[in-house]
Design a protein around this motif. Sequence first.
Motif, PDB file in Angstrom:
ATOM      1  N   UNK A 276      20.490  -4.231   5.107  1.00 35.47           N
ATOM      2  CA  UNK A 276      19.902  -3.082   4.434  1.00 35.47           C
ATOM      3  C   UNK A 276      19.697  -3.306   2.932  1.00 35.47           C
ATOM      4  N   UNK A 277      20.361  -4.327   2.376  1.00 30.03           N
ATOM      5  CA  UNK A 277      20.183  -4.611   0.949  1.00 30.03           C
ATOM      6  C   UNK A 277      18.730  -4.993   0.657  1.00 30.03           C
ATOM      7  N   UNK A 278      18.100  -5.738   1.576  1.00 22.15           N
ATOM      8  CA  UNK A 278      16.701  -6.119   1.377  1.00 22.15           C
ATOM      9  C   UNK A 278      15.786  -4.909   1.544  1.00 22.15           C
ATOM     10  N   UNK A 279      16.169  -4.023   2.440  1.00 20.47           N
ATOM     11  CA  UNK A 279      15.391  -2.805   2.655  1.00 20.47           C
ATOM     12  C   UNK A 279      15.359  -1.959   1.389  1.00 20.47           C
ATOM     13  N   UNK A 280      16.459  -1.915   0.637  1.00 21.84           N
ATOM     14  CA  UNK A 280      16.519  -1.099  -0.567  1.00 21.84           C
ATOM     15  C   UNK A 280      15.635  -1.646  -1.687  1.00 21.84           C
ATOM     16  N   UNK A 281      15.251  -2.915  -1.607  1.00 18.49           N
ATOM     17  CA  UNK A 281      14.316  -3.451  -2.602  1.00 18.49           C
ATOM     18  C   UNK A 281      13.015  -2.660  -2.561  1.00 18.49           C
ATOM     19  N   UNK A 282      12.616  -2.236  -1.371  1.00 18.81           N
ATOM     20  CA  UNK A 282      11.397  -1.451  -1.198  1.00 18.81           C
ATOM     21  C   UNK A 282      11.671   0.038  -1.357  1.00 18.81           C
ATOM     22  N   UNK A 283      12.798   0.510  -0.839  1.00 15.98           N
ATOM     23  CA  UNK A 283      13.047   1.944  -0.789  1.00 15.98           C
ATOM     24  C   UNK A 283      13.492   2.541  -2.129  1.00 15.98           C
ATOM     25  N   UNK A 284      14.208   1.754  -2.960  1.00 14.89           N
ATOM     26  CA  UNK A 284      14.657   2.296  -4.251  1.00 14.89           C
ATOM     27  C   UNK A 284      13.472   2.723  -5.125  1.00 14.89           C
ATOM     28  N   UNK A 285      12.434   1.902  -5.305  1.00 10.96           N
ATOM     29  CA  UNK A 285      11.302   2.376  -6.111  1.00 10.96           C
ATOM     30  C   UNK A 285      10.593   3.585  -5.490  1.00 10.96           C
ATOM     31  N   UNK A 286      10.546   3.653  -4.145  1.00  9.49           N
ATOM     32  CA  UNK A 286       9.953   4.829  -3.499  1.00  9.49           C
ATOM     33  C   UNK A 286      10.807   6.061  -3.769  1.00  9.49           C
ATOM     34  N   UNK A 287      12.132   5.887  -3.641  1.00 14.07           N
ATOM     35  CA  UNK A 287      13.048   6.993  -3.925  1.00 14.07           C
ATOM     36  C   UNK A 287      12.933   7.441  -5.372  1.00 14.07           C
TER      37      UNK A 287
ATOM     38  N   UNK B 285      -1.164   0.460  -9.495  1.00 14.35           N
ATOM     39  CA  UNK B 285      -1.442  -0.770  -8.728  1.00 14.35           C
ATOM     40  C   UNK B 285      -0.537  -1.938  -9.111  1.00 14.35           C
ATOM     41  N   UNK B 286       0.012  -1.914 -10.320  1.00 13.12           N
ATOM     42  CA  UNK B 286       0.831  -3.045 -10.766  1.00 13.12           C
ATOM     43  C   UNK B 286       2.298  -2.943 -10.412  1.00 13.12           C
ATOM     44  N   UNK B 287       2.855  -1.720 -10.507  1.00  7.62           N
ATOM     45  CA  UNK B 287       4.281  -1.545 -10.229  1.00  7.62           C
ATOM     46  C   UNK B 287       4.687  -2.027  -8.828  1.00  7.62           C
ATOM     47  N   UNK B 288       3.906  -1.743  -7.774  1.00  8.08           N
ATOM     48  CA  UNK B 288       4.314  -2.210  -6.438  1.00  8.08           C
ATOM     49  C   UNK B 288       4.515  -3.723  -6.332  1.00  8.08           C
TER      50      UNK B 288
ATOM     51  N   UNK C 108       0.821  -1.212   0.000  1.00 10.29           N
ATOM     52  CA  UNK C 108       0.000   0.000   0.000  1.00 10.29           C
ATOM     53  C   UNK C 108       0.855   1.262   0.000  1.00 10.29           C
ATOM     54  N   UNK C 109       1.992   1.231   0.712  1.00 11.23           N
ATOM     55  CA  UNK C 109       2.892   2.382   0.722  1.00 11.23           C
ATOM     56  C   UNK C 109       3.453   2.624  -0.681  1.00 11.23           C
ATOM     57  N   UNK C 110       3.871   1.538  -1.333  1.00 17.14           N
ATOM     58  CA  UNK C 110       4.378   1.671  -2.703  1.00 17.14           C
ATOM     59  C   UNK C 110       3.286   2.155  -3.654  1.00 17.14           C
ATOM     60  N   UNK C 111       2.088   1.582  -3.537  1.00 16.52           N
ATOM     61  CA  UNK C 111       0.977   2.005  -4.397  1.00 16.52           C
ATOM     62  C   UNK C 111       0.670   3.479  -4.172  1.00 16.52           C
ATOM     63  N   UNK C 112       0.731   3.899  -2.915  1.00 19.37           N
ATOM     64  CA  UNK C 112       0.500   5.300  -2.576  1.00 19.37           C
ATOM     65  C   UNK C 112       1.475   6.219  -3.314  1.00 19.37           C
ATOM     66  N   UNK C 113       2.759   5.857  -3.313  1.00 20.23           N
ATOM     67  CA  UNK C 113       3.773   6.678  -3.979  1.00 20.23           C
ATOM     68  C   UNK C 113       3.611   6.670  -5.495  1.00 20.23           C
ATOM     69  N   UNK C 114       3.201   5.531  -6.041  1.00 22.56           N
ATOM     70  CA  UNK C 114       3.070   5.495  -7.498  1.00 22.56           C
ATOM     71  C   UNK C 114       1.787   6.141  -7.987  1.00 22.56           C
TER      72      UNK C 114
ATOM     73  N   UNK D 138       7.409  -5.708  -4.313  1.00 23.44           N
ATOM     74  CA  UNK D 138       6.999  -6.349  -3.053  1.00 23.44           C
ATOM     75  C   UNK D 138       7.282  -7.849  -3.086  1.00 23.44           C
ATOM     76  N   UNK D 139       7.060  -8.484  -4.219  1.00 22.44           N
ATOM     77  CA  UNK D 139       7.266  -9.934  -4.315  1.00 22.44           C
ATOM     78  C   UNK D 139       8.728 -10.321  -4.039  1.00 22.44           C
ATOM     79  N   UNK D 140       9.733  -9.709  -4.698  1.00 20.56           N
ATOM     80  CA  UNK D 140      11.120 -10.066  -4.364  1.00 20.56           C
ATOM     81  C   UNK D 140      11.513  -9.692  -2.937  1.00 20.56           C
ATOM     82  N   UNK D 141      10.968  -8.585  -2.415  1.00 22.31           N
ATOM     83  CA  UNK D 141      11.237  -8.232  -1.010  1.00 22.31           C
ATOM     84  C   UNK D 141      10.687  -9.297  -0.073  1.00 22.31           C
ATOM     85  N   UNK D 142       9.488  -9.768  -0.366  1.00 20.37           N
ATOM     86  CA  UNK D 142       8.867 -10.803   0.457  1.00 20.37           C
ATOM     87  C   UNK D 142       9.678 -12.098   0.384  1.00 20.37           C
ATOM     88  N   UNK D 143      10.163 -12.438  -0.806  1.00 21.35           N
ATOM     89  CA  UNK D 143      10.976 -13.643  -0.965  1.00 21.35           C
ATOM     90  C   UNK D 143      12.286 -13.518  -0.185  1.00 21.35           C
TER      91      UNK D 143
END
Length: 433
Positions: free
Chosen positions: A305-316, A276-279, A238-244, A283-288
Amino acid sequence: MRDLLGSGCQWSLVHLAWMCLFSSVQHGGAKVLEKTFEEWMRYRDECLRRMASEPYPAGLFCNRTFDMYACWPDGSPGTAVNVSCPFYLPWFEKVKHGLVSRRCGTDGQWVTVNGSQPWRDYSQCEEEMESTMEEEGARRLMVSFKVLYTVGYSLSLLTLISALLILTVFRKLRCTRNYIHANLFASFGLRATSVMVKDALLERRWGMEVVEVADWEALLSHEAALGCRAAQVLMQYCILANHYWFLVEAVYLYKLLIGAVFSEKNYYRLYLYLGWGTPVVFVVPWMAAKYLKENAECWALNENMAYWWIIRIPILLASMINLLIFMRILKVILAKLRANQKGYADYKLRLAKATLTLIPLFGIHEVVFIFATDEQTTGILRYIKVFFTLFLNSFQGFLVAVLYCFANKEVKSEMKKKWQLWKLDHPVLCCTQ
C-alpha cells in the motif's frame, strides 16, 4: 512416455483458466491466474522428473502420463487409478483430501471420451457449489458494473467533445474562465479514453486463444503486459490531472468571489503547470516503484500500500484543499445572498442550488471514499463503494459539461446568436414563417 501432452491439452488449460478466473473475482483474477500457472508449471516439472526416475513395470500396463491436469503413474489394466488433487488449484486447501480418478482399459490404454479426450473423474477436486455460485454472482455483478461505467464514460466523452468544440469555436467565449473549463473537460475526456483503452487491451489480452503451454507463457509474460501497463500509467496520470484541474477551478472561482485583483494571463500559465504538470511529479515515482518492486500483470493490484499512497496522497491533498475552498465559497455565497435578501426570499434554495452545482465541479464527493480502497473493503460495503465510485466518476464528465457549457446562459446566448445569423445567411434552407 507417450501421451505426455495428450489430446486433452487444450481442454485442460482452458478449463483451468475459467476455474481460476471464477474463483478469484474478488481477489484479482489475473494475479490468481498468474500464480496458478506458476504452480501448475512446478507441478508439471515435478511430475516429469518423477516419471523419468521411476522404473517401468513388466507386462501390459497403461503408460505413466501427465495429462495437463494431474500426474498419473503406470496403471494396471482394468483398474481405476486414483491420485490426490493437484496442489496448483487455487482452492487446494479445501480439496486436499480429495482424489481424481482415471480408468486403465484392459488393452493397456487409458479410457478416453469420444476417442480423443482423456476420461477422468475430478468431482472431488472441484470447488464447492455454493462458493462457485457466489463467485458467479459476483462476476455477473462486476460485468454489470463494467457496462454501467462504459455507458457513462462513452456518454461523457461525446458530451465533453461537443462542449470543447463549442468553447473553442466561438470567439466570444474565449476567456480565462472558459479556458479553465476547457482544460477540465479535456482531462475528463482523456480519463474516459484511457479507461476504455485499458479495458479494450485487457479484453484483447485475456480473449486470445490459448492452446499450448507456450501460449500461456506468452500470455503471462511481461512483454504481453506492456500495453495494459502503459494504459494503466496513462489512466493514473489522467485521474491526477482531473483532480488538479478541479483544484484550479476551485482556486480561480475563489479568487473571483473574494474580488482579488490579479493578471489572468500570468496566472493561467501557472494553472496549466498545476493542472497538467503536477501529476507527472507523482506518476513517475509511482511508475518506477511498480516497475522495480511490483512488476506483475498490469500494475492494477496494490500488494504494497506504500506505493498506492504515492498516487493517492496527492489526490487526497487536492480533494481536501477543494473541500476547504468549497466551504469558504459557500460562506461567501451565503453572505452575498443574505445581503440581497430583500429581493430573494428563497435565498436558501439558491444556496442549495449553488452547492449542488459546485460539488460535481470540485469533485467533493470523492472525499467520502478517499480512504476506502478495493483491498480494504469487503462484502456489501465493497460493492456499494464500487458502484457509487464507478457511477459518479463515469457520469461526472457528462454532468460537468452540461452544467458549465450547455446550461450556461452565456453559451446558450452565443449559440442562439450564431443560429440566427446562420438562418439569415441561408434563407433558402430555412422554413418560411
